[in-house]
Design a protein around this motif. Structure first.
Motif, short mmCIF file in Angstrom:
data_model
loop_
_atom_site.label_atom_id
_atom_site.label_comp_id
_atom_site.label_asym_id
_atom_site.label_seq_id
_atom_site.Cartn_x
_atom_site.Cartn_y
_atom_site.Cartn_z
N TYR A 1 0.83 -1.19 0.00
CA TYR A 1 0.00 0.00 0.00
C TYR A 1 0.87 1.25 0.00
N LYS B 1 2.40 4.52 -8.06
CA LYS B 1 1.83 3.73 -9.15
C LYS B 1 2.30 2.28 -9.11
N ASP C 1 0.27 -1.76 -4.96
CA ASP C 1 -0.96 -2.45 -5.30
C ASP C 1 -2.18 -1.56 -5.07
N ILE C 2 -2.17 -0.89 -3.92
CA ILE C 2 -3.32 -0.06 -3.58
C ILE C 2 -2.81 1.30 -3.11
N TYR D 1 -3.76 4.87 -1.23
CA TYR D 1 -4.69 5.67 -0.44
C TYR D 1 -4.25 7.12 -0.52
N ARG D 2 -5.23 7.98 -0.50
CA ARG D 2 -4.92 9.41 -0.49
C ARG D 2 -5.62 10.02 0.72
N LYS E 1 -9.49 5.67 -1.13
CA LYS E 1 -8.73 4.92 -2.14
C LYS E 1 -8.59 5.80 -3.37
N ASP E 2 -7.46 5.71 -4.00
CA ASP E 2 -7.14 6.61 -5.10
C ASP E 2 -6.77 5.77 -6.33
N ASN E 3 -7.13 6.25 -7.46
CA ASN E 3 -6.69 5.58 -8.68
C ASN E 3 -5.60 6.41 -9.34
N VAL E 4 -4.40 6.12 -9.00
CA VAL E 4 -3.28 6.92 -9.52
C VAL E 4 -3.02 6.57 -10.98
#
Lengths: 222, 482
Positions: free
Chosen positions: A36, A202, A205-206, A208-209, A219-222
């Protein structure tokens, strides 16, 4: 049940009469085998969040559970066995050698000294000739590698890293991120890293912002 | 958790800090050793001083080993008259220590010497006591008066046996006394010779009903004669009792040399010679005595003896030792306070330097107590090394200080000696024994005291500073930007 659960955690700094809220009713869950990253603006509360899940500080409200147990029930044991830290400024004991720094962590965790410390140091890229050097004689990258070796030697379930690549060149940063990936995916550890670097994020795996408006982890989609 | 192992690592990797700590502890411990040695030596010096500078006028001769001197001397006409009768007793050569009391009924000999006399090694003394023991009288205390050496005052109730019957002594009775001469050292009392004397009882004192002798003088009660001072006080009391109970005619016999009737107060002053007036008188007579001794018995004053001027002058020696001891103790005390503050400050600095290290350890799960143990081991290791070195340093430094004190004191004695030559007031003073007293002797006490003290100082200072360390904030380990 998640390995590490953060439930409705709030945290604020009291500055005289002013209350500066950092986190508000934030929740998150972390599993084994994942890498993470936590990103966010400066001052958003990333490191505060890390300090709370590392039991370096206590939340004002809410709870943090490791396998269903509040981590503050036995902080000493949690720090000794369950969690490993990698700091931006390495935080090695300056008068000890690389081997002694790792050995100290094992001693504190009451783990056998038969563990191949030099082997662990080799995994993180510390060559044999540097293992017996006082850490202040090593470069920044090498010191960070020793710090990682110290954190993983006791095989913690969670590895917390606070901007571990912040002071390092790109190659060393790459190397460290690779190690974290390897630890998460091959060693089934839960790696939680705070970073400013979206490129590095990037590769996790996951992501967070910390949203500064709502003061929560999202949760963020970078 | 091997705290000792990490303590050793710290010591090995931080030689400069350890050396600074070592130096501070070394100085502290050395000062402690010096202070204890100094005080021990001063105690010895005082013992010697007080043993050899008497508040009564006296001259001393020493019998060294079994060697003794035979000599004759004349003091004055009264002495001459009595010499034949008392020569055996007084001047047999077994006599090491003779007290002369002057001024009352002429010259008064008192066969007395304090039991607590302090003796330097290699010296022994021979005494004849004023306490006589006979086969038929348990104990008679009294003194021989040279004006009338054939008389003695006995306690009421003194008795002898006649045909198995107990008979009380009365005034006018004849008392057969066997007077032994003792040779005494620290452990043994040996009767060297014994002379028979016939003494007429001239007075009886003290109601026998009392279980212990008690006299009240000037609101003070004297009840025993166990120590030198008390013995004299008791004698003093007996004399007062005798004077107060004497008839008018008898009181007339309490005359001084000039034929002046003495009142009780004057009388006591003369006996005890503790007051200034009597001291003057005693000194005058002592001066005569010393001259006579020089003429007739030069050998009695051994090389080590010097004659000082007055009691006041002799006291200057005592005071000089005392003030020097005080000065050195104050200096040592001040230095110790400075070093203690210094050590506390340095420890504080060193520990402050290690706040981060403490935080790192605690983030790894180490307890504060385990950390404290490591720091304690580090400091105790340094302490032990400093302690060992300090024993050697302290000993030699002490000998240096004591040497300084000796030189100063002996210079003072020289001054006093000069003064003594210009005045008729003299008392005896022993420099040889004093020199002996100024020797530093190895003792276990400084070893033990310094160890306990430095151990306490280090552990208390370390604990205090360790508890005082603020700011072990684990958050400091993380970036402060967020």
């Amino acid at each position: 049940m998640a390995l590490l659960e953060v439930k409705n955690v709030s945290y604020y700094y009291q500055d005289g009469d002013n209350k500066r809220e950092i986190l508000k009713d934030t929740s998150a869950a972390f599993e084994r085998g994942n890498f993470y990253t936590i990103v966010g603006e400066s001052g958003s509360g990333k490191t505060t969040f890390l300090s709370l899940i590392g039991a370096l500080d206590r939340p004002k409200s809410g709870e943090i559970l490791l396998k269903g147990h509040n981590i503050y029930e036995d902080v000493k044991r949690y720090r000794q066995k369950d969690v490993g830290f990698v700091f931006q400024s390495y935080n090695l004991i300056p008068y000890m050698t690389a081997v002694e720094n790792v050995s100290l962590a094992l001693d504190i965790a009451h783990l056998s000294k038969k563990i191949n410390i030099k082997g662990i140091l080799a995994i993180v890229g510390i060559t044999e000739d540097k293992t017996e050097r006082v850490v202040t004689k090593l470069s920044g990258g090498e010191q960070q590698r020793v710090a990682i070796a110290r954190a993983i030697a006791k095989s913690p379930t969670i590895l917390l890293a606070d901007e571990p690549t912040g002071n390092l060149d790109t190659d060393t940063s790459d190397f460290i991120v690779n190690i974290f990936n390897m630890l998460a995916h091959k060693m089934n550890m839960c790696i939680i890293m705070v970073t400013h670097n979206l490129e590095i994020a990037k590769r996790s795996d996951i992501v967070y912002r910390v949203d500064p408006k709502i003061k929560k982890l999202v949760k963020d989609n970078v | 958790m091997c705290d000792l192992h990490y303590a050793l690592i710290y010591a090995k990797r931080n030689p400069f800090k350890i050396f600074i700590l070592f130096l501070i502890m070394l100085v502290l411990c050395t000062l402690l050793v010096v202070a204890v040695y100094l005080n021990l030596t001063c105690e010895n010096i005082f013992k010697e001083l007080y043993a050899n500078i008497d508040y009564r006028s006296e001259l001393e001769g020493n019998i060294f080993d079994d060697q003794y001197y035979t000599y004759n001397y004349e003091i004055n006409e009264k002495f001459k008259k009595l010499e034949a009768e008392n020569e055996e007793l007084l001047l047999s050569g077994y006599v090491d220590h003779i007290d002369y009391h002057f001024g009352l009924d002429g010259y008064l000999l008192n066969f007395y010497c304090p039991d607590e006399t302090y003796l330097s090694e290699g010296y022994q003394r021979v005494f004849i006591f004023g306490t006589f023991q006979t086969s038929d009288i348990k104990m008679i205390e009294g003194s021989l008066d040279l004006n009338d050496p054939k008389t003695v005052i006995v306690p009421e109730g003194s008795f002898y046996y006649e045909d198995g019957e107990k008979v009380l002594y009365d005034i006018g009775d004849t008392l057969n006394l066997e007077i032994p001469a003792f040779k005494r050292d620290r452990t043994n009392t040996e009767v060297i010779k014994s002379d028979l004397y016939e003494l007429k009882i001239s007075g009886i004192y003290e109601p026998n009903e009392r279980t212990e002798e008690a006299y009240r003088i000037n609101e003070r009660l004297y009840v025993s004669n166990e120590t030198a001072k008390e013995y004299y006080d008791l004698l003093y009391a007996k004399r007062q009792w005798a004077y107060e109970n004497a008839s008018k005619d008898d009181k007339a016999s309490f005359l001084d040399n000039d034929g002046v009737t003495l009142n009780a107060k004057y009388y006591y002053y003369h006996i005890y010679a503790k007051d200034y007036e009597s001291m003057l008188e005693v000194n005058r007579l002592a001066d005569d005595l010393s001259k006579e001794l020089s003429t007739y018995a030069g050998g009695v004053l051994m090389d080590g003896y010097k004659v000082t001027s007055t009691l006041d002058e002799a006291n200057k020696v005592v005071n000089s030792v005392s003030s020097m001891q005080r000065s050195i103790n104050i200096a040592i005390g001040l230095l110790m306070v400075i070093m203690l503050l210094g050590m506390s400050f340095i420890l504080q600095l060193f520990l402050k330097d290690r706040v981060l290290e403490m935080g790192i350890n605690m983030s790894l799960g180490r307890s504060r107590f385990s950390l404290y143990r490591q720091y304690l081991y580090e400091h105790l290791g340094v302490l032990f090394a400093a302690f060992l070195f300090s024993q050697v340093n302290g000993y030699y430094l002490s000998s240096l200080f004591i040497g300084m004190m000796r030189d100063a004191s002996l210079a003072k004695q020289e001054e006093i000696l000069k003064l003594g030559q210009d005045t008729s007031k003299t008392i005896a003073f022993k420099t040889a024994i004093l020199k002996d007293a100024y020797q530093l002797r190895f003792d276990i006490l400084p070893f033990g005291i310094s160890f306990i003290m430095i151990f306490l100082i280090v552990t208390i200072t370390l604990s205090f500073n360790f508890l005082k360390v603020k700011g072990i904030v684990l958050l400091d380990l993380l970036r402060k930007t967020d």
